[in-house]
Design a protein around this motif. Structure first.
Motif, PDB file in Angstrom:
ATOM      1  N   GLU A 116      -3.303 -21.990 -81.201  1.00 32.49           N
ATOM      2  CA  GLU A 116      -3.374 -21.742 -82.465  1.00 32.49           C
ATOM      3  C   GLU A 116      -4.195 -20.184 -82.494  1.00 32.49           C
ATOM      4  OE1 GLU A 116      -4.417 -24.743 -85.505  1.00 32.49           O
ATOM      5  OE2 GLU A 116      -3.298 -26.146 -84.246  1.00 32.49           O
TER       6      GLU A 116
ATOM      7  N   GLY B  58     -10.927 -25.394 -79.484  1.00 31.80           N
ATOM      8  CA  GLY B  58      -9.790 -26.312 -79.921  1.00 31.80           C
ATOM      9  C   GLY B  58      -8.776 -25.571 -80.411  1.00 31.80           C
ATOM     10  N   LEU B  59      -8.909 -24.488 -81.117  1.00 34.39           N
ATOM     11  CA  LEU B  59      -7.774 -23.536 -81.474  1.00 34.39           C
ATOM     12  C   LEU B  59      -7.041 -22.966 -80.363  1.00 34.39           C
ATOM     13  CD1 LEU B  59      -9.406 -21.834 -84.837  1.00 34.39           C
ATOM     14  CD2 LEU B  59      -7.612 -23.687 -84.878  1.00 34.39           C
ATOM     15  N   ARG B  60      -7.836 -22.383 -79.411  1.00 37.47           N
ATOM     16  CA  ARG B  60      -7.361 -21.613 -78.354  1.00 37.47           C
ATOM     17  C   ARG B  60      -6.713 -22.687 -77.427  1.00 37.47           C
ATOM     18  NH1 ARG B  60     -12.853 -19.176 -78.230  1.00 37.47           N
ATOM     19  NH2 ARG B  60     -12.653 -17.092 -79.150  1.00 37.47           N
ATOM     20  N   GLU B  61      -7.133 -23.870 -77.287  1.00 38.41           N
ATOM     21  CA  GLU B  61      -6.570 -24.729 -76.386  1.00 38.41           C
ATOM     22  C   GLU B  61      -5.170 -25.352 -76.992  1.00 38.41           C
ATOM     23  OE1 GLU B  61      -7.776 -29.255 -75.175  1.00 38.41           O
ATOM     24  OE2 GLU B  61      -9.195 -27.524 -74.567  1.00 38.41           O
ATOM     25  N   ALA B  62      -4.983 -25.322 -78.344  1.00 43.47           N
ATOM     26  CA  ALA B  62      -3.677 -25.782 -79.354  1.00 43.47           C
ATOM     27  C   ALA B  62      -2.677 -24.451 -79.209  1.00 43.47           C
ATOM     28  CB  ALA B  62      -4.063 -26.371 -80.469  1.00 43.47           C
TER      29      ALA B  62
END
Length: 93
Positions: free
Chosen positions: A77, A71-75
């Motif tokens: 971040e 999720g962090l990578r996708e966003a």
């Protein structure tokens, strides 16, 4: 070959990619009052799991960490580097 986070940008010839990096995050597993277990990763705020057994909780925590990092990578971040150098159990009287 492992490159420290700061070295990755300096040495692109090493072929580093997000998918190639594996990190080890500390996970704290606690026994709950109801007999189950809860877990969290100090380096990943909000990343938690609960289960009936320690094994189930650890398995669910592994999935939670992978989901959290994705999720962090996708966003777009930054993925935090693990900061825990060692986990020790200290006995006290």
């Amino acid at each position: 070959m492992y490159l420290a986070p700061g070295d990755r940008a300096e040495h692109p010839e090493a072929g580093w990619s997000e998918e190639a990096v594996t990190s080890r995050y500390a996970v704290v597993v606690e026994r709950a009052e109801d007999g189950g277990y809860g877990a969290y990763a100090p380096d990943l705020p909000g990343c938690v799991a609960v289960g009936e057994t320690e094994e189930e909780t650890i398995s669910l925590m592994r999935e939670a960490i992978e989901f959290h990092l994705a999720g962090l990578r996708e966003a777009g971040e930054a993925v935090p580097d693990p900061s825990t150098a060692r986990v020790a159990l200290i006995e006290a009287a």
